[in-house]
Design a protein around this motif. Structure first.
Motif, PDB file in Angstrom:
ATOM      1  N   GLY A  89      44.253 -32.079  29.675  1.00  0.00           N
ATOM      2  CA  GLY A  89      43.726 -33.432  29.521  1.00  0.00           C
ATOM      3  C   GLY A  89      43.043 -33.933  30.781  1.00  0.00           C
ATOM      4  N   THR A  90      43.585 -33.564  31.913  1.00  0.00           N
ATOM      5  CA  THR A  90      43.006 -34.010  33.187  1.00  0.00           C
ATOM      6  C   THR A  90      41.573 -33.496  33.322  1.00  0.00           C
ATOM      7  OG1 THR A  90      45.188 -34.046  34.206  1.00  0.00           O
ATOM      8  CG2 THR A  90      43.304 -33.908  35.706  1.00  0.00           C
ATOM      9  N   ASP A 196      40.572 -41.511  26.157  1.00  0.00           N
ATOM     10  CA  ASP A 196      41.657 -40.582  26.447  1.00  0.00           C
ATOM     11  C   ASP A 196      42.667 -40.751  25.314  1.00  0.00           C
ATOM     12  OD1 ASP A 196      44.165 -39.646  27.203  1.00  0.00           O
ATOM     13  OD2 ASP A 196      43.877 -40.082  29.322  1.00  0.00           O
ATOM     14  N   SER A 219      45.083 -33.150  24.897  1.00  0.00           N
ATOM     15  CA  SER A 219      45.831 -32.158  25.674  1.00  0.00           C
ATOM     16  C   SER A 219      46.828 -31.471  24.754  1.00  0.00           C
ATOM     17  CB  SER A 219      46.564 -32.860  26.815  1.00  0.00           C
ATOM     18  OG  SER A 219      47.380 -31.939  27.488  1.00  0.00           O
ATOM     19  N   LYS A 222      51.003 -32.006  24.550  1.00  0.00           N
ATOM     20  CA  LYS A 222      51.633 -33.203  23.975  1.00  0.00           C
ATOM     21  C   LYS A 222      52.044 -32.997  22.521  1.00  0.00           C
ATOM     22  CE  LYS A 222      51.122 -35.498  27.687  1.00  0.00           C
ATOM     23  NZ  LYS A 222      52.261 -35.594  28.587  1.00  0.00           N
TER      24      LYS A 222
HETATM   25  N1  PLP Z   1      46.087 -38.800  29.804  1.00  0.00           N
HETATM   26  C1  PLP Z   1      47.277 -39.225  29.382  1.00  0.00           C
HETATM   27  C2  PLP Z   1      47.368 -40.509  28.634  1.00  0.00           C
HETATM   28  C3  PLP Z   1      48.429 -38.470  29.619  1.00  0.00           C
HETATM   29  O1  PLP Z   1      49.619 -38.911  29.208  1.00  0.00           O
HETATM   30  C4  PLP Z   1      48.295 -37.248  30.330  1.00  0.00           C
HETATM   31  C5  PLP Z   1      49.471 -36.419  30.648  1.00  0.00           C
HETATM   32  O2  PLP Z   1      50.586 -36.795  30.517  1.00  0.00           O
HETATM   33  C6  PLP Z   1      47.020 -36.851  30.744  1.00  0.00           C
HETATM   34  C7  PLP Z   1      45.944 -37.642  30.460  1.00  0.00           C
HETATM   35  C8  PLP Z   1      46.824 -35.566  31.484  1.00  0.00           C
HETATM   36  O3  PLP Z   1      46.948 -34.473  30.623  1.00  0.00           O
HETATM   37  P1  PLP Z   1      47.293 -33.030  31.206  1.00  0.00           P
HETATM   38  O4  PLP Z   1      48.712 -33.082  31.652  1.00  0.00           O
HETATM   39  O5  PLP Z   1      47.075 -32.094  30.058  1.00  0.00           O
HETATM   40  O6  PLP Z   1      46.356 -32.766  32.321  1.00  0.00           O
END
Ligand code: PLP
Length: 393
Positions: A89-90, A196, A219, A222
């Motif tokens: 997700g990042t 997001d 992501s 989750k």
């Molecule tokens: N955005 C939200 C709302 C999240 O809760 C998270 C991770 O917990 C992320 C982005 C980042 O995702 P990732 O851990 O896959 O990089």
């Protein structure tokens, strides 16, 4: 079929999806996790060809990848061609923010986001601010909600990006993404809308088209897929700057040899996610909110609109201590986003809570395997702490 991983497979070692007592996984869930593992294993042992290669094994891997993309698209309600596999997700959030700014570079340098976004959005926005972009941070009210009117008022002719999450990861509140899309259309704004949706996918109903977004980030971990895979939705027709340059995979947008095993597991996770999970989780959260209300002094900070997240506080008790004490009792909650361990969370800080309340906040999340016994352990643990420890004044 007996999985070759059978003897190494311990579902309890997957605590990331279980914020409450990871020890107990019901057999159905364990079976689902095993299906994911089998899908990944098959991709690594039988379908191990490189999808870019012309020989049969490579073409079979390409065909499998196409199926996996279609499986995710089916759950998201979009065309498979609108999806790009990423690593997390990042990565997707960073890409969306930077590429949207680049896309609008001739139209303006104003960005709107919210004060309660994940750091994966806030940090690249901060980097753009350092390069001269102006940023408007929409503030939530005390309940963690952001007003669509505030967004309407913030839109300017030079706004090139609005980035708004769908479900806040610490409060469980829903943000007005569809209303933001409407506001952008009404204003005739050139801004791209990024969402997001990491915490929303399969937990609350939505499609990118219903929301009216241009870009949307998911992501895998989750929804119980392994870590190391994410998905980026890019609206058809949007000519976005690639994240990387290289060998042309993923339509040239995110080149690099594709993560076939992770994609297989993600598709299996999508298939295994059952329609009644959100309702079941919601029911358990309601039970939890009832039980937690009986803990002496406990305040409910956010009931959460999404089924799986709520936030509470034991004013005067440091949340790091609460997390540790509860962990010793086998109950896993967090003091905020896992990415901010040890530091006060910007999300709770943005609510303007009194200092003592802020000090004792806990984020509680629920997964399909959470049980009433877990909730009882949480409420019991907190009650015990209030009896044995003295709160700060
Ligand atoms: N955005 C939200 C709302 C999240 O809760 C998270 C991770 O917990 C992320 C982005 C980042 O995702 P990732 O851990 O896959 O990089």
């Amino acid at each position: 079929m007996d999985s070759p991983l059978k003897h190494h497979f311990d579902p309890a070692e997957r605590p990331d999806c279980l914020d409450v007592s990871p020890e107990r996984l019901n057999p159905m869930t364990a079976a689902q996790l095993e299906r994911e593992l089998e899908a990944a294993l098959e991709a690594m042992t039988e379908g191990y060809g490189n999808p870019s290669s012309g020989y049969a094994l490579g073409q079979a891997a390409a065909a499998a990848l196409k199926e996996h993309r279609a499986a995710v698209a089916g759950r998201l309600g979009c065309a498979p061609e609108e999806l790009v596999f990423t690593s997390c997700g990042t990565e997707g959030d960073n890409w969306a923010v930077r590429a949207a700014a680049d896309y609008g570079r001739r139209k303006g340098r104003h960005i709107i986001t919210t004060a309660i976004e994940h750091a994966a959005v806030l940090e690249p926005v901060k980097a753009l601010a350092a390069q001269g972009y102006e940023v408007t941070y929409l503030k939530p009210d005390r309940s963690g909600h952001v007003s669509p009117d505030a967004l309407r008022a913030a839109l300017r002719p030079d706004t090139v990006l609005v980035s708004m999450m769908l479900v806040n990861n610490e409060l469980g509140t829903l943000l007005p993404v569809a209303e933001a899309a409407q506001a952008i259309r009404d204003a005739g704004s050139p801004a791209l809308l990024h969402c997001d949706a990491v915490q929303a996918f399969l937990k609350v109903p939505f499609t990118p088209a219903e929301l009216g977004v241009d870009l949307l980030t998911l992501s895998g971990h989750k929804i119980r897929a392994p870590k190391g895979i994410g998905v980026q939705y890019i609206r058809r027709g949007l000519n976005l700057k690639p994240l990387l340059t290289g060998g042309g995979q993923e339509g040239g947008l995110r080149p690099g040899t594709e993560p076939t095993a992770q994609a297989a597991a993600l598709a299996a996770a999508c298939a295994a996610w059952e329609g009644d999970y959100p309702a079941r989780i919601q029911e358990l959260k309601e039970y939890a909110l009832g039980s937690l209300s009986a803990v002496p002094g406990l305040e409910i900070v956010s009931r959460g609109d999404a089924p799986h997240i709520c936030a509470v506080s034991l004013p005067g008790y440091p949340s790091e201590m609460l997390v540790r004490e509860l962990s010793d009792r086998g109950v896993y909650v967090s003091s905020g986003s896992a990415c901010h361990r040890g530091k006060p969370s910007h999300v709770f800080a943005a609510l303007g809570l009194p200092k003592r309340t802020l000090m004792g906040v806990l984020r509680v999340s629920f997964s399909p395997e959470s049980t009433r016994a877990d909730v009882d352990a949480l409420a019991g643990g907190l009650t015990e702490i209030t009896k044995t420890r003295i709160a700060a004044r």
